[in-house]
Enzyme design. Sequence first.
Site, PDB file in Angstrom:
ATOM      1  N   SER A 170      87.272 -22.164  21.558  1.00 38.87           N
ATOM      2  CA  SER A 170      85.822 -21.412  21.302  1.00 38.87           C
ATOM      3  C   SER A 170      85.884 -20.196  20.414  1.00 38.87           C
ATOM      4  CB  SER A 170      85.633 -20.963  22.767  1.00 38.87           C
ATOM      5  OG  SER A 170      84.743 -19.704  22.709  1.00 38.87           O
ATOM      6  N   SER A 171      84.792 -19.642  20.013  1.00 39.03           N
ATOM      7  CA  SER A 171      84.981 -18.709  19.117  1.00 39.03           C
ATOM      8  C   SER A 171      85.291 -17.520  19.728  1.00 39.03           C
ATOM      9  CB  SER A 171      83.646 -18.406  18.302  1.00 39.03           C
ATOM     10  OG  SER A 171      82.768 -18.166  19.121  1.00 39.03           O
ATOM     11  N   CYS A 172      85.374 -17.190  21.029  1.00 37.92           N
ATOM     12  CA  CYS A 172      85.769 -16.321  21.578  1.00 37.92           C
ATOM     13  C   CYS A 172      87.281 -16.056  21.859  1.00 37.92           C
ATOM     14  CB  CYS A 172      85.160 -15.929  23.036  1.00 37.92           C
ATOM     15  SG  CYS A 172      85.783 -17.064  24.332  1.00 37.92           S
TER      16      CYS A 172
ATOM     17  N   TYR B  26      88.712 -16.354  29.869  1.00 36.17           N
ATOM     18  CA  TYR B  26      88.518 -17.590  29.253  1.00 36.17           C
ATOM     19  C   TYR B  26      89.258 -17.777  27.925  1.00 36.17           C
ATOM     20  CZ  TYR B  26      85.462 -21.008  27.177  1.00 36.17           C
ATOM     21  OH  TYR B  26      84.973 -22.434  26.653  1.00 36.17           O
TER      22      TYR B  26
ATOM     23  N   LYS C 117      91.855 -20.525  26.651  1.00 35.19           N
ATOM     24  CA  LYS C 117      91.718 -21.430  25.722  1.00 35.19           C
ATOM     25  C   LYS C 117      92.852 -21.313  24.493  1.00 35.19           C
ATOM     26  CE  LYS C 117      87.820 -23.789  26.535  1.00 35.19           C
ATOM     27  NZ  LYS C 117      87.995 -24.962  26.536  1.00 35.19           N
TER      28      LYS C 117
ATOM     29  N   HIS D 297      74.478 -18.789  29.183  1.00 39.50           N
ATOM     30  CA  HIS D 297      74.532 -17.906  27.681  1.00 39.50           C
ATOM     31  C   HIS D 297      73.271 -17.317  27.485  1.00 39.50           C
ATOM     32  CE1 HIS D 297      78.642 -19.914  27.493  1.00 39.50           C
ATOM     33  NE2 HIS D 297      78.813 -18.779  26.873  1.00 39.50           N
TER      34      HIS D 297
END
Length: 308
Positions: free
Chosen positions: A108-110, A137, A141, A180
Amino acid sequence: MKKTSKIYVAGHRGLVGTAICRNLATDGFENIITASHSELDLCSQLAVDDFFAKHQPEYIFLAAAKVGGIMANSSKPVDFLVDNLRIELNIITAAHKYKCKKILFLGSSCIYPKLTKQPITEDALLSGSLEPTNEWYAIAKIAGIKLCQAYRQQFELNAISCMPTNLYGPNDNFDLTSSHVLPALMRKIHEAKINNKKEVVVWGTGNPLREFLHVDDLAQACLFLMKEYNSPEIINIGTGSDLSIKELAELIKNIIGFDGNLVFDTDKPDGTPRKVLDVSKINNLGWTAKIPFREGIKSTYKWFLENN
Ligand code: GDP
């Protein structure tokens, strides 16, 4: 990957998994295996091991995860950290044990630092502190990425990791407490319209900048990477363009046909100020996103109307 290869899509009922299955089927792949949550608890190491022993998948798309928006993420830290760690560890370990040919892990981009150079290049990983609203999260990841790299380095497992930006599309989660922003605003604006309300509440200041990718574009990128990419380095998937949450809300208002006002609830968190991916690496390999944003929102709204 041949059309007859045995392909396991983990998380096949979610936003990403449904899109990967749909795109695999359209591209003629005929041997896709899936298991629902009641058939296979991915948090159970024993159950995952049994499943792999029985089915021996050749290729794996690891799209299963505990996911949620800014509020869900920050209010359930244990769920987001523990469930995701278990799912990744169980599947990646089994992929090695049962000699799968290749596994694609979806990050994920987070995973990137809260305040990093934008657009975000892949080398920003682990170069700064994470955004606190989704660090649980993100840590899980990042562990998934490292598991892939470790299994490749020590045991030559062909494990690759891609980092999708914020996704949207059919089968998204429209529950207002856990969704989201895009599906949340779609639902709120739709309900305001049919109930003749004068305003819609948008969380935060409306200033944060986000990038959105249609999940069918993501699925095509995943198929592309499964065929073409064999590197331990992570790779971003996105459009490379962003807009503010206020602009997003205006766009959805326009598509739905709601002319009330937007009210910004600044007691709610903004999260990271900007999150847009540098996608030159995947673009240079030959893949680019195709679905125009307005078209993607329109078709997702059509899906929402037909399914909710
Ligand atoms: P993020 O990209 O990890 O921050 O996750 P979200 O998609 O949940 O939120 C993105 C941005 O949209 C944040 O600044 C939120 O405060 C904002 N936002 C505005 N309205 C909403 C809403 O109704 N739901 C959610 N989840 N976010 C909203």
